[in-house]
Design a protein around this motif. Structure first.
Motif, PDB file in Angstrom:
ATOM      1  N   ARG A  30       1.490 -10.781   1.947  1.00 31.44           N
ATOM      2  CA  ARG A  30       2.122  -9.764   2.757  1.00 31.44           C
ATOM      3  C   ARG A  30       3.095 -10.711   3.974  1.00 31.44           C
ATOM      4  N   GLN A  31       3.503 -11.945   3.260  1.00 31.62           N
ATOM      5  CA  GLN A  31       4.247 -12.563   4.325  1.00 31.62           C
ATOM      6  C   GLN A  31       5.969 -11.947   4.715  1.00 31.62           C
ATOM      7  N   ALA A  32       6.251 -10.919   3.651  1.00 32.44           N
ATOM      8  CA  ALA A  32       7.358 -10.381   3.793  1.00 32.44           C
ATOM      9  C   ALA A  32       6.723  -8.884   4.174  1.00 32.44           C
ATOM     10  N   GLY A  33       7.557  -8.394   4.996  1.00 32.84           N
ATOM     11  CA  GLY A  33       7.038  -6.925   5.434  1.00 32.84           C
ATOM     12  C   GLY A  33       6.912  -6.601   7.029  1.00 32.84           C
ATOM     13  N   ARG A  34       5.884  -5.811   7.329  1.00 37.52           N
ATOM     14  CA  ARG A  34       6.005  -5.281   8.523  1.00 37.52           C
ATOM     15  C   ARG A  34       5.866  -6.124   9.521  1.00 37.52           C
ATOM     16  N   TYR A  39      12.714  -7.242   8.650  1.00 40.71           N
ATOM     17  CA  TYR A  39      12.197  -6.420   7.618  1.00 40.71           C
ATOM     18  C   TYR A  39      12.358  -5.000   8.009  1.00 40.71           C
ATOM     19  N   ARG A  43      14.403  -1.860   6.279  1.00 37.83           N
ATOM     20  CA  ARG A  43      13.692  -0.713   5.579  1.00 37.83           C
ATOM     21  C   ARG A  43      14.088   0.764   6.376  1.00 37.83           C
ATOM     22  N   MET A  48       9.417   3.358   1.034  1.00 35.93           N
ATOM     23  CA  MET A  48       8.716   1.629   0.554  1.00 35.93           C
ATOM     24  C   MET A  48       8.868   1.739  -0.972  1.00 35.93           C
ATOM     25  N   VAL A  75       6.837 -14.853  -2.312  1.00 35.56           N
ATOM     26  CA  VAL A  75       5.949 -13.803  -3.040  1.00 35.56           C
ATOM     27  C   VAL A  75       6.926 -12.604  -3.297  1.00 35.56           C
ATOM     28  N   SER A  78       7.225  -6.513  -3.652  1.00 38.90           N
ATOM     29  CA  SER A  78       6.806  -5.177  -4.480  1.00 38.90           C
ATOM     30  C   SER A  78       5.606  -4.553  -3.918  1.00 38.90           C
ATOM     31  N   ASP A  79       5.132  -3.607  -4.855  1.00 35.47           N
ATOM     32  CA  ASP A  79       3.710  -3.485  -4.594  1.00 35.47           C
ATOM     33  C   ASP A  79       2.943  -3.203  -5.778  1.00 35.47           C
ATOM     34  N   TYR A 154      -7.204   3.350  -7.307  1.00 32.75           N
ATOM     35  CA  TYR A 154      -6.333   4.279  -6.745  1.00 32.75           C
ATOM     36  C   TYR A 154      -5.872   5.519  -7.904  1.00 32.75           C
ATOM     37  N   SER A 209      -8.223  -6.502  -5.400  1.00 33.83           N
ATOM     38  CA  SER A 209      -8.574  -6.344  -3.581  1.00 33.83           C
ATOM     39  C   SER A 209      -9.905  -5.549  -3.710  1.00 33.83           C
ATOM     40  N   TRP A 210      -9.998  -4.604  -4.388  1.00 30.71           N
ATOM     41  CA  TRP A 210     -11.296  -3.694  -4.113  1.00 30.71           C
ATOM     42  C   TRP A 210     -12.550  -4.264  -4.974  1.00 30.71           C
ATOM     43  N   HIS A 324      -6.716 -12.482   3.602  1.00 30.12           N
ATOM     44  CA  HIS A 324      -6.096 -11.226   3.029  1.00 30.12           C
ATOM     45  C   HIS A 324      -4.730 -11.097   3.555  1.00 30.12           C
TER      46      HIS A 324
HETATM   47  O1  LIG Z   1      -3.715  -0.773   3.781  1.00 29.38           O
HETATM   48  C1  LIG Z   1      -3.577  -1.683   2.758  1.00 29.38           C
HETATM   49  O2  LIG Z   1      -3.318  -2.930   2.700  1.00 29.38           O
HETATM   50  C2  LIG Z   1      -3.755  -0.968   1.421  1.00 29.38           C
HETATM   51  C3  LIG Z   1      -2.809   0.220   0.733  1.00 29.38           C
HETATM   52  C4  LIG Z   1      -1.638  -0.113   0.609  1.00 29.38           C
HETATM   53  C5  LIG Z   1      -0.942  -0.718  -0.661  1.00 29.38           C
HETATM   54  N1  LIG Z   1       0.267  -0.791  -0.578  1.00 29.38           N
HETATM   55  C6  LIG Z   1       0.829  -0.352   0.703  1.00 29.38           C
HETATM   56  C7  LIG Z   1      -0.022   0.042   1.375  1.00 29.38           C
HETATM   57  C8  LIG Z   1      -0.262   0.598   2.678  1.00 29.38           C
HETATM   58  C9  LIG Z   1      -0.234  -0.354   3.916  1.00 29.38           C
HETATM   59  O3  LIG Z   1       0.022  -1.582   3.577  1.00 29.38           O
HETATM   60  O4  LIG Z   1      -0.254   0.169   4.989  1.00 29.38           O
HETATM   61  C10 LIG Z   1       2.223  -0.251   1.052  1.00 29.38           C
HETATM   62  C11 LIG Z   1       3.080  -1.771   1.348  1.00 29.38           C
HETATM   63  N2  LIG Z   1       3.140  -2.463   0.410  1.00 29.38           N
HETATM   64  C12 LIG Z   1       3.814  -3.642   0.874  1.00 29.38           C
HETATM   65  C13 LIG Z   1       3.987  -3.357   1.796  1.00 29.38           C
HETATM   66  C14 LIG Z   1       4.871  -4.368   2.972  1.00 29.38           C
HETATM   67  C15 LIG Z   1       4.026  -4.818   4.088  1.00 29.38           C
HETATM   68  O5  LIG Z   1       2.673  -5.313   3.870  1.00 29.38           O
HETATM   69  O6  LIG Z   1       4.511  -4.768   5.206  1.00 29.38           O
HETATM   70  C16 LIG Z   1       3.566  -2.078   2.357  1.00 29.38           C
HETATM   71  C17 LIG Z   1       3.704  -1.422   3.550  1.00 29.38           C
HETATM   72  C18 LIG Z   1       4.891  -0.450   3.283  1.00 29.38           C
HETATM   73  C19 LIG Z   1       5.622  -0.152   4.637  1.00 29.38           C
HETATM   74  O7  LIG Z   1       6.495  -0.772   5.124  1.00 29.38           O
HETATM   75  O8  LIG Z   1       5.046   1.113   5.157  1.00 29.38           O
HETATM   76  C20 LIG Z   1       4.153  -4.851  -0.002  1.00 29.38           C
HETATM   77  C21 LIG Z   1       3.053  -5.504  -0.763  1.00 29.38           C
HETATM   78  N3  LIG Z   1       1.944  -5.078  -1.087  1.00 29.38           N
HETATM   79  C22 LIG Z   1       0.880  -6.079  -1.827  1.00 29.38           C
HETATM   80  C23 LIG Z   1       1.891  -7.256  -1.857  1.00 29.38           C
HETATM   81  C24 LIG Z   1       1.654  -8.768  -2.347  1.00 29.38           C
HETATM   82  C25 LIG Z   1       1.064  -9.635  -1.274  1.00 29.38           C
HETATM   83  O9  LIG Z   1       0.063  -9.197  -0.392  1.00 29.38           O
HETATM   84  O10 LIG Z   1       1.683 -10.585  -1.191  1.00 29.38           O
HETATM   85  C26 LIG Z   1       3.217  -6.905  -1.187  1.00 29.38           C
HETATM   86  C27 LIG Z   1       4.391  -7.833  -1.027  1.00 29.38           C
HETATM   87  C28 LIG Z   1       4.169  -8.520   0.150  1.00 29.38           C
HETATM   88  C29 LIG Z   1       5.273  -9.792   0.275  1.00 29.38           C
HETATM   89  O11 LIG Z   1       6.473  -9.605  -0.551  1.00 29.38           O
HETATM   90  O12 LIG Z   1       5.221 -10.471   1.153  1.00 29.38           O
HETATM   91  C30 LIG Z   1      -0.288  -5.949  -2.302  1.00 29.38           C
HETATM   92  C31 LIG Z   1      -0.913  -4.886  -2.262  1.00 29.38           C
HETATM   93  N4  LIG Z   1      -0.677  -3.408  -2.076  1.00 29.38           N
HETATM   94  C32 LIG Z   1      -1.843  -2.547  -2.238  1.00 29.38           C
HETATM   95  C33 LIG Z   1      -2.840  -3.568  -2.283  1.00 29.38           C
HETATM   96  C34 LIG Z   1      -4.246  -3.011  -2.541  1.00 29.38           C
HETATM   97  C35 LIG Z   1      -5.041  -3.640  -1.342  1.00 29.38           C
HETATM   98  C36 LIG Z   1      -5.712  -2.515  -0.724  1.00 29.38           C
HETATM   99  O13 LIG Z   1      -5.614  -1.071  -0.974  1.00 29.38           O
HETATM  100  O14 LIG Z   1      -6.517  -2.849   0.315  1.00 29.38           O
HETATM  101  C37 LIG Z   1      -2.372  -4.721  -2.558  1.00 29.38           C
HETATM  102  C38 LIG Z   1      -3.208  -6.032  -2.812  1.00 29.38           C
HETATM  103  C39 LIG Z   1      -3.643  -6.712  -1.545  1.00 29.38           C
HETATM  104  O15 LIG Z   1      -3.178  -6.435  -0.478  1.00 29.38           O
HETATM  105  O16 LIG Z   1      -4.932  -6.917  -1.642  1.00 29.38           O
HETATM  106  C40 LIG Z   1      -1.764  -1.011  -1.960  1.00 29.38           C
END
Ligand SMILES: O=C(O)CCc1c2[nH]c(c1CC(=O)O)Cc1[nH]c(c(CC(=O)O)c1CCC(=O)O)Cc1[nH]c(c(CC(=O)O)c1CCC(=O)O)Cc1[nH]c(c(CCC(=O)O)c1CC(=O)O)C2
Length: 349
Positions: A30-34, A39, A43, A48, A75, A78-79, A154, A209-210, A324
């Protein structure tokens, strides 16, 4: 020269292969992102999952942390639910909630909705990876996908879940349907990883992750065959395969056996202990607690030093990461300082 050749001498790829490095490579889940204001600006007004389908936007978001922090790998932005959306499932990411599936998968008829992923379903991925590798040059791009168990959770629950009760009810109650569900998801995950590798990703990470919600015996019986299928299917490309989950201390050995060149470790198990559980020949990735970044710099450095010392004691290749993803309110400057600290602490003399 192909993207794979161009990145072969990078510290990240060398560490994945247990080869000596000039410094310990660093990237952050999650280095890219919120955590990045640039970012959040891009956005604005873009949902998303829509942002995950626009090649120029994906490229810019993926590059932002590389520019800002000087991390050793990008990285792909995507998601884990993107391939599910791409095969036509009604899934969206609700702000503050996470992925939500309108029509959960709970019986055999539902399974028919999980069709194969064709590369043409995700043409935007091929395009974005092409744009990215051209920009990144010798910096590797990591592709990723969700593992069958985490995706199944999911799909069965319909959204994020603390206890995975419906998922477990299906797993224990109808093991045949469960096996077929995970097998379908293994194929979708494999296809999605292949698209990224063939377009030029230098490594891939599979996020389970889970899966830490399961006991080792249940992991072996209900999950390992599907995860192993994914890892086997992409082994022939020769790109490093990273396997990661949260709370998986008791599963590290089995997850490693399912297939991984690099095991990702969360912060609950020190890396030298992780090395014992994972077995010889595998590199390790991790494992600073993401919450540590909210402490003063001196404390962050002390905790980072503990990670680096444990990695040195492990004696394996080490890719520094958090245990994480980056937490949304993390100070981006703390991440940049951490990259510099790891690099300067590990520079070969
Ligand atoms: O809360 C959570 O972390 C899980 C639910 C959630 C997911 N996508 C999400 C959310 C909402 C949120 O982040 O608020 C929604 C999600 N996915 C992502 C973002 C951007 C960010 O984190 O700021 C966001 C937030 C979206 C937004 O800006 O509102 C992008 C994402 N998801 C993911 C990745 C891969 C990575 O982490 O490097 C990446 C790319 C990161 C990058 O390019 O740097 C991976 C991902 N998405 C997801 C999971 C499942 C894990 C879990 O459920 O705990 C996982 C795997 C993990 O983190 O262990 C599902």
């Amino acid at each position: 020269m192909s993207a794979h050749q161009q990145t072969a001498a990078s510290p990240f790829i060398r560490a994945c292969r247990n080869e000596p490095v000039q410094h310990t490579p660093v990237w952050f889940m999650r280095q890219a992102g919120r955590s990045l204001p640039e970012y959040l600006k891009l956005r604005e007004g873009v949902p998303m999952l829509e942002s995950c389908m626009r090649p120029e936007l994906i490229t810019e978001i993926t590059l932002q942390p590389v520019r800002r922090h000087g991390v050793d790998a990008a990285v792909y932005f995507s998601d884990i639910v993107v391939p599910l959306k791409a095969i036509g499932l009604d899934v969206e990411i609700k702000p503050g909630v996470g992925p939500v599936v309108a029509d959960p998968i709970r019986n055999r008829q539902d399974l028919a909705r999980l069709r194969d992923l064709d590369p043409s379903d995700v043409g935007y991925v091929t395009e974005a990876v092409g744009l990215l590798t051209a920009e990144l040059g010798s910096t590797p791009l990591i592709g990723f996908a969700g593992a069958p168990f985490t995706l199944a959770s999911y799909l069965v629950e319909g959204g994020p879940s603390r206890n995975h009760e419906r998922t477990k009810a299906l797993m224990y109650g109808d093991p045949e349907l469960w096996r077929d569900l995970l097998d379908r998801l293994a194929d979708i995950t494999t296809a999605f990883l292949k698209v990224q590798i063939e377009a030029g990703a230098s490594a891939v990470q599979v996020f389970d992750s889970w899966v830490g919600a399961l006991s080792p015996a249940d992991y072996r019986r209900y999950v390992m065959p599907a995860s192993a299928k994914v890892f086997d299917a992409v082994a022939g490309y020769g790109v490093p395969r990273i396997h990661f989950g949260v709370g998986t201390g008791e599963l590290l050995g089995l997850m490693s056996e399912a297939g991984a060149d690099v095991m990702g470790v969360d912060w609950r198990v020190p890396l030298d202990e992780a090395a014992r559980r994972v077995g010889p020949g595998k590199a390790l990735q991790g494992n600073l607690d993401p919450a540590v970044l909210f402490a003063p710099t001196a404390a962050v450095e002390a905790k980072t030093r503990e990670v680096l010392d444990a990695a040195a004691a492990a004696g394996t290749g080490h890719i520094f990461n958090l245990g994480h993803g980056v937490l949304p309110t993390t100070d981006p400057d703390a991440l940049s300082r951490l990259v510099d600290f790891v690099h300067s602490s590990t520079e070969a003399v």
